[in-house]
Design an enzyme around this catalytic site. Sequence first.
Site, PDB file in Angstrom:
ATOM      1  N   GLN A  69       0.836  -1.206   0.000  1.00  0.00           N
ATOM      2  CA  GLN A  69       0.000   0.000   0.000  1.00  0.00           C
ATOM      3  C   GLN A  69       0.870   1.255   0.000  1.00  0.00           C
ATOM      4  O   GLN A  69       2.075   1.191   0.196  1.00  0.00           O
ATOM      5  CB  GLN A  69      -0.908  -0.003   1.237  1.00  0.00           C
ATOM      6  CG  GLN A  69      -0.137  -0.090   2.546  1.00  0.00           C
ATOM      7  CD  GLN A  69      -0.944  -0.626   3.726  1.00  0.00           C
ATOM      8  OE1 GLN A  69      -2.161  -0.681   3.696  1.00  0.00           O
ATOM      9  NE2 GLN A  69      -0.249  -1.024   4.777  1.00  0.00           N
TER      10      GLN A  69
ATOM     11  N   HIS B 175      -8.325   3.167  20.180  1.00  0.00           N
ATOM     12  CA  HIS B 175      -7.437   2.217  20.861  1.00  0.00           C
ATOM     13  C   HIS B 175      -7.968   1.820  22.245  1.00  0.00           C
ATOM     14  O   HIS B 175      -7.846   0.657  22.640  1.00  0.00           O
ATOM     15  CB  HIS B 175      -6.011   2.783  20.910  1.00  0.00           C
ATOM     16  CG  HIS B 175      -5.397   2.837  19.543  1.00  0.00           C
ATOM     17  ND1 HIS B 175      -5.020   4.013  18.941  1.00  0.00           N
ATOM     18  CD2 HIS B 175      -5.145   1.855  18.640  1.00  0.00           C
ATOM     19  CE1 HIS B 175      -4.546   3.740  17.730  1.00  0.00           C
ATOM     20  NE2 HIS B 175      -4.606   2.447  17.523  1.00  0.00           N
TER      21      HIS B 175
ATOM     22  N   ASP C 127       0.764   1.095  13.554  1.00  0.00           N
ATOM     23  CA  ASP C 127       1.060   2.393  14.169  1.00  0.00           C
ATOM     24  C   ASP C 127       1.507   2.266  15.612  1.00  0.00           C
ATOM     25  O   ASP C 127       2.101   3.192  16.161  1.00  0.00           O
ATOM     26  CB  ASP C 127      -0.157   3.318  14.053  1.00  0.00           C
ATOM     27  CG  ASP C 127      -1.422   2.679  14.627  1.00  0.00           C
ATOM     28  OD1 ASP C 127      -1.514   2.568  15.861  1.00  0.00           O
ATOM     29  OD2 ASP C 127      -2.298   2.267  13.845  1.00  0.00           O
TER      30      ASP C 127
ATOM     31  N   GLU D 283       2.169  -7.757  11.748  1.00  0.00           N
ATOM     32  CA  GLU D 283       1.800  -6.658  10.832  1.00  0.00           C
ATOM     33  C   GLU D 283       2.392  -7.005   9.468  1.00  0.00           C
ATOM     34  O   GLU D 283       3.578  -7.325   9.359  1.00  0.00           O
ATOM     35  CB  GLU D 283       2.387  -5.345  11.382  1.00  0.00           C
ATOM     36  CG  GLU D 283       2.480  -4.190  10.408  1.00  0.00           C
ATOM     37  CD  GLU D 283       1.136  -3.706   9.878  1.00  0.00           C
ATOM     38  OE1 GLU D 283       0.277  -3.317  10.677  1.00  0.00           O
ATOM     39  OE2 GLU D 283       0.962  -3.736   8.627  1.00  0.00           O
TER      40      GLU D 283
ATOM     41  N   ASP E 266       2.062 -11.974   6.892  1.00  0.00           N
ATOM     42  CA  ASP E 266       0.615 -11.992   6.687  1.00  0.00           C
ATOM     43  C   ASP E 266      -0.026 -12.771   7.845  1.00  0.00           C
ATOM     44  O   ASP E 266       0.250 -13.960   8.024  1.00  0.00           O
ATOM     45  CB  ASP E 266       0.288 -12.657   5.345  1.00  0.00           C
ATOM     46  CG  ASP E 266      -1.204 -12.603   5.022  1.00  0.00           C
ATOM     47  OD1 ASP E 266      -2.015 -12.287   5.914  1.00  0.00           O
ATOM     48  OD2 ASP E 266      -1.553 -12.888   3.861  1.00  0.00           O
TER      49      ASP E 266
ATOM     50  N   ASP F 155      -6.655  -5.368  14.503  1.00  0.00           N
ATOM     51  CA  ASP F 155      -6.587  -3.927  14.242  1.00  0.00           C
ATOM     52  C   ASP F 155      -6.260  -3.747  12.765  1.00  0.00           C
ATOM     53  O   ASP F 155      -5.169  -3.354  12.394  1.00  0.00           O
ATOM     54  CB  ASP F 155      -5.499  -3.328  15.136  1.00  0.00           C
ATOM     55  CG  ASP F 155      -5.410  -1.819  15.024  1.00  0.00           C
ATOM     56  OD1 ASP F 155      -6.249  -1.216  14.319  1.00  0.00           O
ATOM     57  OD2 ASP F 155      -4.488  -1.248  15.633  1.00  0.00           O
TER      58      ASP F 155
ATOM     59  N   THR G  19      -7.035  -2.753   8.532  1.00  0.00           N
ATOM     60  CA  THR G  19      -7.616  -1.755   7.632  1.00  0.00           C
ATOM     61  C   THR G  19      -8.960  -2.302   7.141  1.00  0.00           C
ATOM     62  O   THR G  19      -9.456  -3.311   7.632  1.00  0.00           O
ATOM     63  CB  THR G  19      -6.670  -1.487   6.447  1.00  0.00           C
ATOM     64  OG1 THR G  19      -6.352  -2.745   5.838  1.00  0.00           O
ATOM     65  CG2 THR G  19      -5.388  -0.826   6.916  1.00  0.00           C
ATOM     66  N   ASP G  20      -9.555  -1.632   6.181  1.00  0.00           N
ATOM     67  CA  ASP G  20     -10.859  -2.048   5.649  1.00  0.00           C
ATOM     68  C   ASP G  20     -10.728  -3.349   4.845  1.00  0.00           C
ATOM     69  O   ASP G  20      -9.632  -3.735   4.445  1.00  0.00           O
ATOM     70  CB  ASP G  20     -11.424  -0.931   4.752  1.00  0.00           C
ATOM     71  CG  ASP G  20     -11.638   0.366   5.536  1.00  0.00           C
ATOM     72  OD1 ASP G  20     -12.067   0.289   6.691  1.00  0.00           O
ATOM     73  OD2 ASP G  20     -11.359   1.435   4.979  1.00  0.00           O
TER      74      ASP G  20
ATOM     75  N   PRO H 187      -4.784  -5.081   1.495  1.00  0.00           N
ATOM     76  CA  PRO H 187      -4.069  -6.046   2.339  1.00  0.00           C
ATOM     77  C   PRO H 187      -4.887  -6.575   3.512  1.00  0.00           C
ATOM     78  O   PRO H 187      -4.584  -7.640   4.051  1.00  0.00           O
ATOM     79  CB  PRO H 187      -2.844  -5.265   2.837  1.00  0.00           C
ATOM     80  CG  PRO H 187      -3.119  -3.832   2.566  1.00  0.00           C
ATOM     81  CD  PRO H 187      -4.084  -3.780   1.423  1.00  0.00           C
TER      82      PRO H 187
END
Lengths: 278, 278
Positions: B33, B64, B88, B108, B139, B157, B159-160, B164
């Site tokens: 990304q 969080h 993050d 991550e 992954d 946690d 992403t949409d 990924p």
Amino acid sequence: MPNHDWYIEKFQDASAIGYRITGRLYHAVSPYQTVEIYQTAEFGNLLVLDGAIMLTEAHEFIYHDMLVHIPLLSHPHPKRVLVIGGGDGGTIREVLRHDTVERADMVEIDEEVVKASRLHLPDLAGQLDDPRVRLKFQDAVEFVREISDEYDVVLVDSTDPIGPGEGLFSSAFYRDVLRALKADGIVAVQSESPFGTKGEVGAIQAKMKAIFPLVRLYWGPMPNYPFGTWTWTYCSKSGREPEIRRPEAAAAIEAEAKYYNRDIHRSAFVLPNFMRKY
Amino acid sequence: MPNHDWYIEKFQDASAIGYRITGRLYHAVSPYQTVEIYQTAEFGNLLVLDGAIMLTEAHEFIYHDMLVHIPLLSHPHPKRVLVIGGGDGGTIREVLRHDTVERADMVEIDEEVVKASRLHLPDLAGQLDDPRVRLKFQDAVEFVREISDEYDVVLVDSTDPIGPGEGLFSSAFYRDVLRALKADGIVAVQSESPFGTKGEVGAIQAKMKAIFPLVRLYWGPMPNYPFGTWTWTYCSKSGREPEIRRPEAAAAIEAEAKYYNRDIHRSAFVLPNFMRKY
């Protein structure tokens, strides 16, 4: 990708919120403000006053459920209700769901908002002709100066504390509202954003607490406004907490509402830590 | 008025959210990304992945607190925690506030997110070097295939569900997470917006309910995301409800948190009517 049009509100020159629009349906400059209605791509019609987004048809239900049903169901028998502002009609629409209500007075300073809403927000303004409603186009600050011991519930559905809404955030106005209420009266006001206008939330609380025996902040999502969360403030002249006083009416409202339910009535007053400080 | 720069995310070509920015601090194209960090005018630094706003420093605390403290305080003694995604570092930071935690594994997929965050989001990524943390760049869909009966709590946690993050929303992955948990294990996942991605909220619920004995949706404000409200989903392998199991730890977290408190722990599961249908 087609070259789309967007209505983007830039809030305090720091954050932005907006919608893709497919046309402008209404534009007028009244003595008080610029009144616009746009058609959005996915969220129905959009009301904008002086450049600030007021509502979309898709998401106004939350704001109106929260402003109306929490105070009205916390009152044992609300017969006379005063709506201040609320020219789009959404607040009156929700007030009229309560069959105890015999008369709902609405004092809106700007006739142009009602005119625009009757034309392009029929799901909101459609109840303004109900025989229980009396509509006055007048500055509510002046209107409440003349009133004593008359209303069971007062709902302040104002714009932000700049421009025509400014006087509706003053201690003098809150004192007049206190006098306009009957002994067991309740007032609920929109009290700004816990993120975007933090100073305002605290200022409203402080003024209210100096005047009313009981003041409670409550909150909910409001996708139409910057940062997506909004607050309302409940004040009781008798000092009674915002508990459900008419359980059957609450159940009936819950059965039809898209937002309100009896558990939400209670949990809306549960504040996250950062809001407990306001 | 100066000619300002803005970062505006146009969500599903229908609504928009954005911030005024004063500079771009980071830009990289990873194998997964585009990773960007901007400086905003009023809300600290802004993390953007593939054009989607992930967080601002000013408002990440809500996300969080909600993702971490509700599941961890619903577990009687969380010793081993797995964080999936969360590059993050904000989720790990909150996990480490729980002194029962002996080891927090973080998987991550994209090392670039961690690199950017270490440089420009130090309040989030600053705990990633804690000796209790083991960081793997892999992954997570593959990682959990190998694990059985190992974790007390798994936090997703992501992403949409495009790009990924897509595999982290599949039934196969949820089954692997179930197996990776100990008998009294809990998983919490970010489960998308009740306004912007309604179909996703329901789809996640349906998949989870086919796999876990107990699934509960909860919600809170998230000013950084389109429409300003977000959901998370709590699933228990043992079927136990999300109640506070460690009252003293909850009181200690509450004393320091900006969002979480024990009343919020309960009220976050109270859903408005339109969300009860999801």
